[in-house]
Design a protein around this motif. Sequence first.
Motif, PDB file in Angstrom:
ATOM      1  N   THR A  11       5.109   2.088  -8.511  1.00 21.33           N
ATOM      2  CA  THR A  11       4.619   0.967  -9.315  1.00 21.33           C
ATOM      3  C   THR A  11       5.495   0.818 -10.555  1.00 21.33           C
ATOM      4  O   THR A  11       5.803   1.794 -11.243  1.00 21.33           O
ATOM      5  N   VAL A  34       1.778  -0.683  -6.422  1.00 21.20           N
ATOM      6  CA  VAL A  34       1.482   0.007  -5.170  1.00 21.20           C
ATOM      7  C   VAL A  34      -0.007   0.357  -5.171  1.00 21.20           C
ATOM      8  O   VAL A  34      -0.485   1.090  -6.040  1.00 21.20           O
ATOM      9  N   THR A  35      -0.745  -0.179  -4.207  1.00 19.62           N
ATOM     10  CA  THR A  35      -2.174   0.072  -4.111  1.00 19.62           C
ATOM     11  C   THR A  35      -2.414   1.436  -3.464  1.00 19.62           C
ATOM     12  O   THR A  35      -1.795   1.767  -2.446  1.00 19.62           O
ATOM     13  N   TYR A  36      -3.338   2.228  -4.081  1.00 13.36           N
ATOM     14  CA  TYR A  36      -3.642   3.548  -3.516  1.00 13.36           C
ATOM     15  C   TYR A  36      -5.121   3.845  -3.712  1.00 13.36           C
ATOM     16  O   TYR A  36      -5.811   3.229  -4.542  1.00 13.36           O
ATOM     17  N   ASN A  92       8.338   4.310   2.761  1.00 18.19           N
ATOM     18  CA  ASN A  92       7.198   5.171   2.455  1.00 18.19           C
ATOM     19  C   ASN A  92       6.963   5.286   0.941  1.00 18.19           C
ATOM     20  O   ASN A  92       7.027   6.370   0.364  1.00 18.19           O
ATOM     21  N   LYS A 136       0.831  -1.192   0.000  1.00 15.69           N
ATOM     22  CA  LYS A 136       0.000   0.000   0.000  1.00 15.69           C
ATOM     23  C   LYS A 136       0.869   1.248   0.000  1.00 15.69           C
ATOM     24  O   LYS A 136       2.009   1.241   0.465  1.00 15.69           O
ATOM     25  N   GLU A 137       0.296   2.290  -0.493  1.00 12.53           N
ATOM     26  CA  GLU A 137       0.981   3.570  -0.479  1.00 12.53           C
ATOM     27  C   GLU A 137       1.293   3.957   0.961  1.00 12.53           C
ATOM     28  O   GLU A 137       0.424   3.893   1.841  1.00 12.53           O
ATOM     29  N   GLY A 138       2.561   4.288   1.232  1.00 14.96           N
ATOM     30  CA  GLY A 138       2.993   4.606   2.588  1.00 14.96           C
ATOM     31  C   GLY A 138       3.721   3.467   3.270  1.00 14.96           C
ATOM     32  O   GLY A 138       4.363   3.682   4.303  1.00 14.96           O
ATOM     33  N   SER A 147       5.301   5.523  -2.728  1.00 16.17           N
ATOM     34  CA  SER A 147       4.156   6.223  -3.297  1.00 16.17           C
ATOM     35  C   SER A 147       3.651   5.442  -4.500  1.00 16.17           C
ATOM     36  O   SER A 147       4.248   4.460  -4.929  1.00 16.17           O
ATOM     37  N   ARG A 148       2.542   5.903  -5.052  1.00 18.53           N
ATOM     38  CA  ARG A 148       1.978   5.216  -6.217  1.00 18.53           C
ATOM     39  C   ARG A 148       2.925   5.257  -7.413  1.00 18.53           C
ATOM     40  O   ARG A 148       2.843   4.409  -8.295  1.00 18.53           O
ATOM     41  N   ASP A 149       3.827   6.213  -7.414  1.00 19.97           N
ATOM     42  CA  ASP A 149       4.791   6.295  -8.523  1.00 19.97           C
ATOM     43  C   ASP A 149       5.805   5.161  -8.476  1.00 19.97           C
ATOM     44  O   ASP A 149       6.546   4.945  -9.450  1.00 19.97           O
ATOM     45  N   SER A 185      -6.122   2.479  -7.539  1.00 20.35           N
ATOM     46  CA  SER A 185      -5.315   1.562  -8.356  1.00 20.35           C
ATOM     47  C   SER A 185      -6.111   0.371  -8.858  1.00 20.35           C
ATOM     48  O   SER A 185      -5.599  -0.424  -9.640  1.00 20.35           O
TER      49      SER A 185
END
Length: 556
Positions: free
Chosen positions: A298, A319-321, A292, A251-253, A294-296, A349
Amino acid sequence: MHLLSAGYASALLLIALLSQVTSLEPIIGQYGEMLKIPCNSGAIKAEDIAITKWKYDKGDGVPGYLLVKQKNQNVSISATDEYKVRVSMDKNSSLLISAAKLSDQRTFTCMVVTGGDVFEYPVNVLIHKLPAKLEISGEAEELEIGRLTKLGNCVAKDANPPANITWFKNNKPLEADGKGISIKVSVVVESSTGLSTTTSTLEYSAMKEDTGARFKCRADGLPLESSSMNFTITYSTENIMLEVSPQKELKEGDNLTLKCVADGNPAPTSFNFHLKGELVTVENTDTYTIANVSRDATGEYKCSLTDDTSMEATRNITVTYLDINLSPSGNIVKRAGEALNLSLQIDSSGKAEVSWTKNNAKLGKQPNFTKLGYSDSGRYEWTVTVGHITRTASFDLTVEGPAVVKSLFKNRSNDGQHKVLTCEAEGSPKPAVSWSINGTVLGESPFVNGKITHKIKVVPSANLTVHCTVTNRLGNDSRAINVSSYQSEDSDQTRLVVGVIVGLLIATLVIGLAYWVYSKKSKQGSWKTGEKECGSSEEEKKLEEKVEENSQKAEV
């Protein structure tokens, strides 16, 4: 003639003696222990024996005498060599030799004389000695896959006969095959003791599957084996794998940990991590952590060996967001009858699952506010889920409107002593209710969905008009109702009774007049037809009863 007879007699005596010699009976003695050699095993009774004599074969047919015992006499030692201090005889005529040696492996003969007969009992003696222990020496530090390497020497010291040694891997015997297994055996005899030392050398070509295998050696037929040992198996890396943590959902974070796993032994100590175009090299570790994420983050990730970049592994990481935006939100105040347009934007996502609640009660579908009513007021919450991520958005809706009287009515109480006035009102904020007449408040209903009901009881002394007025900060409304006093209601009832009586009197007069006309006509008819002058007695009686009934009503 006499010489011939004497020779013939000697020959017969020799044949008789040879016929008394038994076959060899081997026994086994233990090295260093007392050696007991039986004489005749009880074949001849002790009281029948005149002479017992022990001798041994020195070699080349030369006898060596050990001891002799005549009946009713002590044993006489005749040995002059090392046996002089080592031999004795027990009461059963058995020969006892202390501290057995390998030199005692020979034939010992017990000669027994009974009367005129002579018996000989030769015994073949073997001396055995167990190895002190089995040890593996000269073991290899490591084994290399595909290479015939000396694993170690298994040594069995000071044994007789020489020990036979078998090698085992994981409790299964190994046999030389001329390829991956080679076993060489050597036996050395100690000149001073005659004991043998056996050395078995194992050469072994390891496989990857031998990692953790246990090797040992064992003496055949003997309760002796070495301690087991294992060896480090070395081999080059053939496969590489990229592991990702967390394994299920990133997950994001979260922190993303990459681990590069190579199957070589010893394992590589440095790796390259390819992070979406960025190259990071780590030393003395096989992991790399990105904090940490982020979605970037992925995308595709790789790891490889620093000394062989062609040996690499690849993983695609997602990365799930989840982002949501509810408009409007917060505290919302609307007028009854208005519309409320809602907008929920979801950026995620994957496919999102949405649910709604009002005042913590689940709704079957998204609420639609095309025309707001007071019952629409409440707290609304949107719950959106993607994978293990959940987001919520909410707003508090308040529907307002001016106070309005919806109905006003009166009822007589059950005991008939007073009247109950009921005023039903609607509006939000809660309307305040007031009356234009003093009365006893019977109660006020809970304010629910913008509605309230207020009741009072009154006992009016005169006819009057009562107003119910409702008020809130958005407006007010009033409605009137006519309420009669109990005195006026009694007067009305009196006038009604008088009117009824008057009506009954008039009705009586009309009936009487009709009866008179009827009677007159009846008399005229009787003149014409010759009938009696009055009507039938039955008709007259009925008419009289009717008149009397009306008279009574009139009196009431």
